[in-house]
Scaffold this active site. Structure first.
Site, mmCIF file in Angstrom:
data_model
loop_
_atom_site.group_PDB
_atom_site.id
_atom_site.type_symbol
_atom_site.label_atom_id
_atom_site.label_comp_id
_atom_site.label_asym_id
_atom_site.label_seq_id
_atom_site.Cartn_x
_atom_site.Cartn_y
_atom_site.Cartn_z
ATOM 1 N N ASN A 96 0.826 -1.202 0.000
ATOM 2 C CA ASN A 96 0.000 0.000 0.000
ATOM 3 C C ASN A 96 0.867 1.262 0.000
ATOM 4 O OD1 ASN A 96 -1.630 2.254 1.249
ATOM 5 N ND2 ASN A 96 -3.206 0.687 1.212
ATOM 6 N N HIS B 127 -3.354 0.353 -3.468
ATOM 7 C CA HIS B 127 -3.457 -0.645 -2.409
ATOM 8 C C HIS B 127 -2.364 -1.691 -2.678
ATOM 9 C CE1 HIS B 127 -7.897 -0.031 -0.902
ATOM 10 N NE2 HIS B 127 -7.138 1.031 -0.717
ATOM 11 N N GLU C 26 -2.449 -4.858 -3.396
ATOM 12 C CA GLU C 26 -2.681 -5.706 -4.565
ATOM 13 C C GLU C 26 -2.515 -4.915 -5.859
ATOM 14 O OE1 GLU C 26 -4.579 -5.169 -1.911
ATOM 15 O OE2 GLU C 26 -5.883 -6.862 -1.429
ATOM 16 N N SER D 182 -7.860 -9.412 3.312
ATOM 17 C CA SER D 182 -9.007 -9.635 2.425
ATOM 18 C C SER D 182 -9.152 -8.465 1.433
ATOM 19 C CB SER D 182 -10.256 -9.761 3.302
ATOM 20 O OG SER D 182 -11.387 -10.091 2.538
ATOM 21 N N CYS E 139 -10.270 -5.497 -0.853
ATOM 22 C CA CYS E 139 -11.368 -4.526 -0.922
ATOM 23 C C CYS E 139 -12.057 -4.616 -2.286
ATOM 24 C CB CYS E 139 -10.814 -3.113 -0.711
ATOM 25 S SG CYS E 139 -10.186 -2.353 -2.231
ATOM 26 N N CYS F 43 -9.626 -3.855 -5.346
ATOM 27 C CA CYS F 43 -8.659 -4.919 -5.644
ATOM 28 C C CYS F 43 -9.379 -6.170 -6.131
ATOM 29 C CB CYS F 43 -7.806 -5.189 -4.406
ATOM 30 S SG CYS F 43 -6.855 -3.720 -3.896
#
Lengths: 145, 145
Positions: free
Chosen positions: B39, B50, B52, B77, B79, B82
């Site tokens: 991030n 982010h 990912e 997890s 968002c 992503c």
């Protein structure tokens, strides 16, 4: 012509002039553009800077309260990634230039309560039709096909 | 410990050391990391990087065939944004460090046929718990709250 859609089209045309993929977007908060952008796959070798993502990035870090009063304009129906960004930040309304050359995840946006208006703008359609005809491999790469 | 989850955790820790949000990710193709990231909201003032997304960006432009044979690892997890990137590029499998501190759009991933495994890794949970406790406003900004 809506001035904000025109701004998104101007972004798309700038991208085309740079040798890129002609998709543009602006984010409008209380009648003022706070972020504008266009697809940068070719120009920056970017896998994530679609037009909408570039507009989010150029708007910079904003509080949730700003996103929730904003309208996003895009020349083309938003792909799953851009749809996800719209959902993450709680953008309540999206104005789409056209969805005839590509149908994005509009159904998911509506399912999650986002208002989506599709204008089927002739300039947007013609620009994407020409691009897809001229550079089909580049287009397929951009939408993960 | 899975070496690829460890690489994602290393990215997250690097982000924390930079004063950022401790979420990391790697994309693995045929047993090799092709993109890694964390991030960058604080470090680059980015609304879209982010963990990912940064991994996708750092993997560069890839053909659809590569994404479709890749596994994405993330410490947290994913968002909605992503999640959308994972769907756009047709990543078939996602390994999630934990979903106890934040539940992303895993249901949508599964609904669209993505295999999602959640490890509930103690290091991932402890890192995010500490971060959310220390910087709740920054965390809320990152998830659009």
């Amino acid at each position: 012509m809506d001035a904000f859609l025109q701004a998104a089209i101007d972004e798309a045309r700038q991208g085309l002039a740079e040798g890129g993929i002609p998709i543009g977007s602006v984010i409008v908060h209380q009648g003022r553009i706070i972020g504008r952008g266009h697809n940068r796959r070719v120009q920056q070798g970017s896998a994530i800077l679609h037009g909408e993502m570039d507009a989010f990035e150029n708007a910079g870090r904003q509080p949730a309260s700003v996103y929730r009063e904003s309208v996003l304009y895009t020349t083309l129906s938003p792909c799953p990634m851009c749809t996800g960004a719209i959902l993450l930040y709680g953008i309540p309304k999206v104005i789409v230039g056209e969805n005839q050359t590509f149908m994005g995840d509009e159904a998911l946006l509506r399912e999650r309560g986002v208002q989506v208006e599709v204008l089927q703008d002739a300039d947007c359609i013609a620009m994407m039709r020409g691009f897809i005809r001229d550079k089909p491999e580049l287009w397929n790469e951009d939408i993960g096909v």
